[in-house]
Scaffold this motif. Structure first.
Motif, PDB file in Angstrom:
ATOM      1  N   ARG A   1       2.876  75.464 -49.560  1.00  0.00           N
ATOM      2  CA  ARG A   1       3.136  75.163 -48.150  1.00  0.00           C
ATOM      3  C   ARG A   1       2.216  75.976 -47.236  1.00  0.00           C
ATOM      4  O   ARG A   1       1.682  75.465 -46.256  1.00  0.00           O
ATOM      5  N   VAL A   2       2.022  77.260 -47.547  1.00  0.00           N
ATOM      6  CA  VAL A   2       1.177  78.123 -46.716  1.00  0.00           C
ATOM      7  C   VAL A   2      -0.282  77.686 -46.786  1.00  0.00           C
ATOM      8  O   VAL A   2      -0.961  77.587 -45.767  1.00  0.00           O
ATOM      9  N   LEU A   3      -0.773  77.402 -47.992  1.00  0.00           N
ATOM     10  CA  LEU A   3      -2.186  77.057 -48.150  1.00  0.00           C
ATOM     11  C   LEU A   3      -2.467  75.601 -47.827  1.00  0.00           C
ATOM     12  O   LEU A   3      -3.573  75.258 -47.417  1.00  0.00           O
ATOM     13  N   GLY A   4      -1.472  74.738 -48.000  1.00  0.00           N
ATOM     14  CA  GLY A   4      -1.584  73.346 -47.598  1.00  0.00           C
ATOM     15  C   GLY A   4      -2.789  72.613 -48.154  1.00  0.00           C
ATOM     16  O   GLY A   4      -3.365  72.996 -49.173  1.00  0.00           O
ATOM     17  N   PRO A   5      -3.199  71.566 -47.463  1.00  0.00           N
ATOM     18  CA  PRO A   5      -4.291  70.716 -47.951  1.00  0.00           C
ATOM     19  C   PRO A   5      -5.664  71.395 -47.902  1.00  0.00           C
ATOM     20  O   PRO A   5      -6.608  70.924 -48.508  1.00  0.00           O
ATOM     21  N   GLN A   6      -5.777  72.533 -47.195  1.00  0.00           N
ATOM     22  CA  GLN A   6      -7.063  73.236 -47.145  1.00  0.00           C
ATOM     23  C   GLN A   6      -7.404  73.893 -48.476  1.00  0.00           C
ATOM     24  O   GLN A   6      -8.552  74.238 -48.716  1.00  0.00           O
ATOM     25  N   ALA A   7      -6.420  74.090 -49.317  1.00  0.00           N
ATOM     26  CA  ALA A   7      -6.647  74.739 -50.618  1.00  0.00           C
ATOM     27  C   ALA A   7      -5.866  73.987 -51.690  1.00  0.00           C
ATOM     28  O   ALA A   7      -4.955  74.537 -52.301  1.00  0.00           O
ATOM     29  N   PRO A   8      -6.209  72.712 -51.940  1.00  0.00           N
ATOM     30  CA  PRO A   8      -5.433  71.937 -52.920  1.00  0.00           C
ATOM     31  C   PRO A   8      -5.556  72.527 -54.321  1.00  0.00           C
ATOM     32  O   PRO A   8      -6.618  72.988 -54.719  1.00  0.00           O
ATOM     33  N   GLY A   9      -4.438  72.533 -55.029  1.00  0.00           N
ATOM     34  CA  GLY A   9      -4.450  73.019 -56.406  1.00  0.00           C
ATOM     35  C   GLY A   9      -4.824  74.481 -56.534  1.00  0.00           C
ATOM     36  O   GLY A   9      -5.426  74.892 -57.508  1.00  0.00           O
ATOM     37  N   TRP A  10      -4.464  75.277 -55.524  1.00  0.00           N
ATOM     38  CA  TRP A  10      -4.813  76.696 -55.555  1.00  0.00           C
ATOM     39  C   TRP A  10      -4.221  77.330 -56.810  1.00  0.00           C
ATOM     40  O   TRP A  10      -3.012  77.263 -57.032  1.00  0.00           O
ATOM     41  N   GLU A  11      -5.074  77.910 -57.621  1.00  0.00           N
ATOM     42  CA  GLU A  11      -4.611  78.487 -58.886  1.00  0.00           C
ATOM     43  C   GLU A  11      -4.534  80.004 -58.773  1.00  0.00           C
ATOM     44  O   GLU A  11      -5.413  80.631 -58.167  1.00  0.00           O
ATOM     45  N   TYR A  12      -3.499  80.550 -59.373  1.00  0.00           N
ATOM     46  CA  TYR A  12      -3.296  81.998 -59.350  1.00  0.00           C
ATOM     47  C   TYR A  12      -2.578  82.429 -60.613  1.00  0.00           C
ATOM     48  O   TYR A  12      -1.996  81.611 -61.330  1.00  0.00           O
ATOM     49  N   VAL A  13      -2.644  83.722 -60.877  1.00  0.00           N
ATOM     50  CA  VAL A  13      -1.854  84.329 -61.944  1.00  0.00           C
ATOM     51  C   VAL A  13      -1.049  85.463 -61.325  1.00  0.00           C
ATOM     52  O   VAL A  13      -1.454  86.052 -60.316  1.00  0.00           O
ATOM     53  N   VAL A  14       0.097  85.750 -61.918  1.00  0.00           N
ATOM     54  CA  VAL A  14       0.902  86.888 -61.492  1.00  0.00           C
ATOM     55  C   VAL A  14       0.380  88.108 -62.231  1.00  0.00           C
ATOM     56  O   VAL A  14       0.383  88.157 -63.460  1.00  0.00           O
ATOM     57  N   ALA A  15      -0.091  89.094 -61.468  1.00  0.00           N
ATOM     58  CA  ALA A  15      -0.630  90.312 -62.062  1.00  0.00           C
ATOM     59  C   ALA A  15       0.412  91.431 -62.110  1.00  0.00           C
ATOM     60  O   ALA A  15       0.322  92.337 -62.935  1.00  0.00           O
TER      61      ALA A  15
END
Length: 121
Positions: free
Chosen positions: A31-45
């Motif tokens: 929701r925060v990153l929205g369509p400007q960052a589709p499929g934003w990938e991250y890992v929990v560190a």
């Protein structure tokens, strides 16, 4: 909450609470990153969890609260909280997520757009 998330004392298990945080975090970041960052990938560190009060099956729902504490070069530190409908804090957590490049299997720097969305989020 699911019946299988509850122990013999009718308390929601600690692992189910961590799973609820994980699900809420992903939805919130989308929701925060929205369509400007589709499929934003991250890992929990990092994930630090303090269990403050029991959640019971009768609660039916818990509510997540996610606040950005810090945005770094490639990481974001979040304060996360699960609350009951009557606003009893069940879980307080600190989570560090790192932007991820799946192809190279390494962390990557946040883009300017991502940083601005996160700082404004």
């Amino acid at each position: 909450m699911r019946w299988t998330d509850v122990d013999a004392y009718q308390h929601v298990s600690h692992m189910a609470l961590v799973a609820l945080l994980d699900d809420g975090r992903g939805r919130w970041l989308e929701r925060v990153l929205g369509p400007q960052a589709p499929g934003w990938e991250y890992v929990v560190a990092r994930l630090e969890v303090d269990f403050r009060a029991p959640a019971v099956l009768g609660e039916r729902a818990l509510f997540g609260s996610f606040t950005i504490e810090y945005v770094g070069t490639s990481s974001v530190r979040l304060h996360e909280r699960l609350l009951t409908a009557s606003e009893v804090v069940v879980v307080d957590a600190v989570c560090v997520v790192v932007a991820w490049d799946r192809r190279q299997s390494v962390s990557r720097a946040l883009t300017g757009v991502e940083k601005s969305l996160l700082v404004g989020g």
